[in-house]
Write an enzyme that holds these catalytic residues in place. Structure first.
Site, mmCIF file in Angstrom:
data_model
loop_
_atom_site.group_PDB
_atom_site.id
_atom_site.type_symbol
_atom_site.label_atom_id
_atom_site.label_comp_id
_atom_site.label_asym_id
_atom_site.label_seq_id
_atom_site.Cartn_x
_atom_site.Cartn_y
_atom_site.Cartn_z
ATOM 1 N N THR A 86 0.837 -1.202 0.000
ATOM 2 C CA THR A 86 0.000 0.000 0.000
ATOM 3 C C THR A 86 0.871 1.249 0.000
ATOM 4 O O THR A 86 0.625 2.195 -0.758
ATOM 5 C CB THR A 86 -0.938 -0.024 1.225
ATOM 6 N N ASN A 110 -5.472 -10.540 -7.338
ATOM 7 C CA ASN A 110 -5.529 -11.253 -6.066
ATOM 8 C C ASN A 110 -6.770 -12.139 -5.931
ATOM 9 O O ASN A 110 -6.732 -13.163 -5.255
ATOM 10 C CB ASN A 110 -5.457 -10.266 -4.893
ATOM 11 N N GLN A 166 1.030 -10.215 -6.064
ATOM 12 C CA GLN A 166 0.571 -11.605 -6.120
ATOM 13 C C GLN A 166 1.441 -12.463 -7.030
ATOM 14 O O GLN A 166 1.470 -13.683 -6.884
ATOM 15 C CB GLN A 166 -0.897 -11.668 -6.581
ATOM 16 N N ALA A 219 6.134 -8.411 1.360
ATOM 17 C CA ALA A 219 6.753 -9.597 1.960
ATOM 18 C C ALA A 219 5.723 -10.617 2.425
ATOM 19 O O ALA A 219 5.914 -11.830 2.273
ATOM 20 C CB ALA A 219 7.628 -9.177 3.140
ATOM 21 N N HIS A 220 4.606 -10.136 2.992
ATOM 22 C CA HIS A 220 3.699 -11.093 3.655
ATOM 23 C C HIS A 220 2.892 -11.936 2.682
ATOM 24 O O HIS A 220 2.190 -12.867 3.087
ATOM 25 C CB HIS A 220 2.795 -10.379 4.669
ATOM 26 N N THR A 244 14.041 5.194 10.386
ATOM 27 C CA THR A 244 15.024 4.134 10.659
ATOM 28 C C THR A 244 14.479 2.803 10.155
ATOM 29 O O THR A 244 13.330 2.440 10.436
ATOM 30 C CB THR A 244 15.330 4.078 12.166
ATOM 31 N N CYS A 261 -18.194 -8.522 3.505
ATOM 32 C CA CYS A 261 -19.370 -8.315 4.336
ATOM 33 C C CYS A 261 -19.187 -7.013 5.095
ATOM 34 O O CYS A 261 -18.275 -6.886 5.906
ATOM 35 C CB CYS A 261 -19.508 -9.479 5.307
#
Ligand code: PLP
Length: 366
Positions: free
Chosen positions: A72, A144, A172, A190-191, A227, A316
Site C-alpha cells: 500500500t 488477487n 501476487q 513480503a507477507h 530508521t 461483508c
C-alpha cells in the site's frame, strides 16, 4: 492451531527461514544501520544482504530497491511520484491503487476496462493513453481474487515511448511466477510470499526520480525516511530467497493441485463456474462461483467451522453482503458475484488437503 490454510493470497504463514532471519536480526542486529560503529554495521550488513536478496530474485540493480512498509505504501509512493494528471488504472486493481489516486490532489482517475477474464487489452490501453496527456498507468501483474495475469510486459515499452509512467503491482505474482516486467514502479509485499507483515518494496526504474513521500532522515537514498525495520527486512529477504529457489517446482506442483481441485469441484457441483480459468493464471489460485443458491461468505464460515480457511469473493460490510467489485467489472451480475469463493494454495498445501476440500465443499453446498 490446527487448520488447513488455503488463503495464501490474503497472507501467508511466515516461512521458517524468514522467522529465523527475523529472530536473528532482533537478537543480533538491533543497531541503527546509519550508526558508524559495530552495532550499526551489524544492522547495515543485514540491510545490504536483504536488499541483495530482493534485487537478485527480481533481477534488478540493488540501488533500485526501496524498502517501505508494504504494498500500500509503495503504491502511494508511485502515485505521489507521478505527479498530477490522468491516472489510468485497470478496473480490477487493488483498492490501494484506486484510493491512493483518489486521495492525492490533481490525480484524475480513469478505469481501464477488462474483459470477461479480467484482463486489459494492450491496444485498448494504448488508445486510451493516446486520448490525452497521462501521468500514470497502473495495471496489476496478477489479480488477487482470480489469479488472472495481465499483459504488463507488453505495455512497458509502448508506455515508455509515450513518456507515460507505468506502475505494476506484482504483489501476487512475486514468488509464484517470474517477475520480468521492468516498469517505472514495481511493487512487492513480503507477507504474500512467506515474509513478515509491515515490509515491502518499491522497485524503480534505474535513474527514475522518486520524490520522498515520507520525508525524514534520508534513509533509503532519501526516498523513504525513517530508521529501517531491520528484523522485518531480514525476514523479507530470507523469504524471497526461499520462494525464488523453489518457485518453478512449486508452480508445477501447485498448478496440478489447483487443477485437480477445479476439475473435481466442477464435476461435483453442477452450475459451478471456474472464474478466469481460460486465461493465464497464477498456479496457486482458484476462484469458483458456487451453484446458484449458495453464497461465498456463508461457505467461508462453514469451512472455517470445519477447520479450513478459504476466502469469499465478496466482502461483508455491517452484515450486508457486497458482491466483489473485481467480478462485477468482469461482467458478472451481483447475484453471481456473491457466489464466489477463492481457494489459494501455497508451500504447505498437500494433496490430502485438496482431497479434503473436494469432499467438504460439495457436502456443505448440499
Ligand atoms: N496489491 C495486491 C494485488 C494485493 O493483493 C494486496 C493485498 O491484499 C495489496 C496490493 C496491498 O497489500 P498490503 O495490504 O500488504 O499493503
Amino acid at each position: 492451531m490446527s487448520m488447513i490454510y488455503l488463503d495464501y493470497n490474503a497472507t501467508t504463514p511466515v516461512l521458517p527461514e524468514a522467522q529465523a532471519a527475523t529472530a536473528d536480526a532482533l537478537a543480533r542486529a538491533w543497531g541503527n544501520p546509519s550508526s558508524a560503529h559495530a552495532a550499526g554495521r551489524a544492522a547495515a550488513e543485514v540491510l545490504t544482504t536483504a536488499r541483495g536478496q530482493i534485487a537478485s530474485a527480481v533481477g534488478v540493480p540493488t540501488d533500485t530497491v526501496t524498502f517501505v512498509s508494504g504494498a500500500t505504501e509503495a503504491i502511494n509512493h508511485a502515485v505521489h511520484a507521478a505527479g498530477p494528471g490522468r491516472v489510468l488504472v485497470s478496473a480490477v486493481e487493488h483498492p490501494a491503487v484506486l484510493e491512493a489516486t483518489r486521495l492525492r490532489p490533481g490525480r484524475k482517475l480513469e478505469l481501464l476496462p477488462v474483459d470477461g477474464w479480467g484482463q486489459v487489452d494492450v491496444a485498448e490501453v494504448l488508445s486510451r493513453v493516446d486520448a490525452g496527456p497521462a501521468a500514470l498507468v497502473a495495471i496489476m501483474a496478477a489479480n488477487n481474487e482470480t489469479g488472472v495475469l495481465n499483459p504488463v510486459d507488453e505495455l512497458v515499452e509502448p508506455l515508455r515511448e509515450r513518456g507515460v509512467l507505468f506502475l505494476v503491482d506484482a504483489v501476487q505474482m512475486a514468488g509464484k511466477l517470474p517477475v520480468t516486467a521492468r516498469p517505472d514502479y514495481l511493487v512487492l509485499a513480503a507477507h504474500k510470499l512467506g515474509g513478515p507483515k509491515g515490509i515491502g518494496a518499491l522497485i524503480t526504474r534505474p535513474g527514475a526520480k522518486v520524490p520522498a513521500l515520507i520525508a525524514g532522515g534520508g534513509q533509503e537514498r532519501g526516498v523513504r525516511g525513517g530508521t529501517e525495520p531491520i528484523p522485518a527486512i531480514a525476514g523479507f529477504g530470507a523469504a524471497m530467497a526461499v520462494v525464488e529457489a523453489t518457485r518453478d517446482a512449486e508452480a508445477v506442483r501447485l498448478a496440478e493441485l489447483r487443477d485437480r481441485l477445479q476439475v473435481g469441484l466442477l464435476a461435483a457441483l453442477p452450475g459451478a463456474e471456474a472464474v478466469g480459468a481460460k486465461a493465464p493464471r497464477l498456479p496457486n489460485t482458484l476462484c469458483m462461483l458456487l451453484p446458484s443458491g449458495a453464497q461465498g461468505a456463508a461457505m467461508v464460515t462453514a469451512c472455517d467451522a470445519e477447520g479450513v480457511a478459504i476466502s469469499a469473493g465478496s466482502a461483508c460490510h455491517a452484515g450486508e453482503i457486497r458482491a466483489s467489485r473485481v467480478l462485477r467489472q468482469m461482467g458478472y451480475t451481483p447475484d453471481e458475484a456473491v457466489r464466489a469463493v477463492r481457494i489459494s494454495l501455497g508451500p504447505a498445501t498437500t494433496a490430502a488437503h485438496i482431497d479434503l476440500v473436494l469432499e467438504l465443499i460439495p457436502r456443505l453446498v448440499a
